[in-house]
Enzyme design. Structure first.
Site, short mmCIF file in Angstrom:
data_model
loop_
_atom_site.label_atom_id
_atom_site.label_comp_id
_atom_site.label_asym_id
_atom_site.label_seq_id
_atom_site.Cartn_x
_atom_site.Cartn_y
_atom_site.Cartn_z
N SER A 67 -3.36 5.62 2.46
CA SER A 67 -2.78 6.59 3.39
C SER A 67 -1.48 6.14 4.04
O SER A 67 -0.76 6.95 4.61
CB SER A 67 -3.79 6.96 4.48
OG SER A 67 -3.97 5.90 5.40
N LYS A 104 -2.76 4.00 11.20
CA LYS A 104 -1.86 5.15 11.08
C LYS A 104 -0.68 4.95 12.03
O LYS A 104 -0.73 4.16 12.96
CB LYS A 104 -2.56 6.46 11.48
CG LYS A 104 -3.77 6.84 10.64
CD LYS A 104 -3.39 7.37 9.29
CE LYS A 104 -4.58 7.84 8.50
NZ LYS A 104 -5.36 6.80 7.88
#
Length: 146
Positions: A67, A104
């Site tokens: 990701s 993230k």
């Protein structure tokens, strides 16, 4: 020493007891034409001394997943995470979200906080009051295998 393992990250604590470090050659390594290595200075180098600013608040974690590839965080990379740093917009953070760790980019906007992946195949995550959410630490460095 392994501290915790989740689906996306495996945490390690830095070993600061061994101060010997690896051999460091104090000469530039040419990425172009080779240069004579006649005059170089050899000394010991500890990556912990370079990468770890706050020993008591720093941990390593191995990435699992894709990701964050756009930010240069690839599967199996080793992250250096400092828990003493303040979270801020655009920093890459290790977060605990609803029972799992994830890494993230933080996106702080007027309408709230988002966890922004760096891969178009993944959707941003909007943090709401219903989430069990903690910003666990800020990523300061990435160690890669070549």
């Amino acid at each position: 020493m392994i501290m915790h393992k989740s689906e996306t990250l495996t945490f390690f604590t830095p070993d600061v007891s061994n101060q010997s470090g690896a051999v460091y050659l104090d000469t530039g390594i040419s990425a172009g034409f080779p240069s004579p290595a006649e005059d170089f200075k050899e000394e010991r180098l500890s990556l912990d001394n370079i990468l770890v600013k706050n020993k008591l608040a720093t941990f390593y974690a191995r990435v699992s997943g894709q990701s964050m590839v756009g930010a240069g965080l690839d599967d199996n990379d080793l992250l250096v995470i400092d828990r003493s740093l303040e979270p801020a917009h655009n920093r890459i953070a290790v977060c605990f979200l609803d029972g799992e760790f994830t890494v993230k980019r933080l996106r702080v906007e007027k309408d709230g906080v988002w966890l922004q992946p760096e891969n178009e195949n993944y959707e941003p995550i909007k943090i709401t009051e219903e989430n069990d959410f903690v910003i666990w630490g800020i990523v300061t460095n990435v160690i890669k295998k070549v």
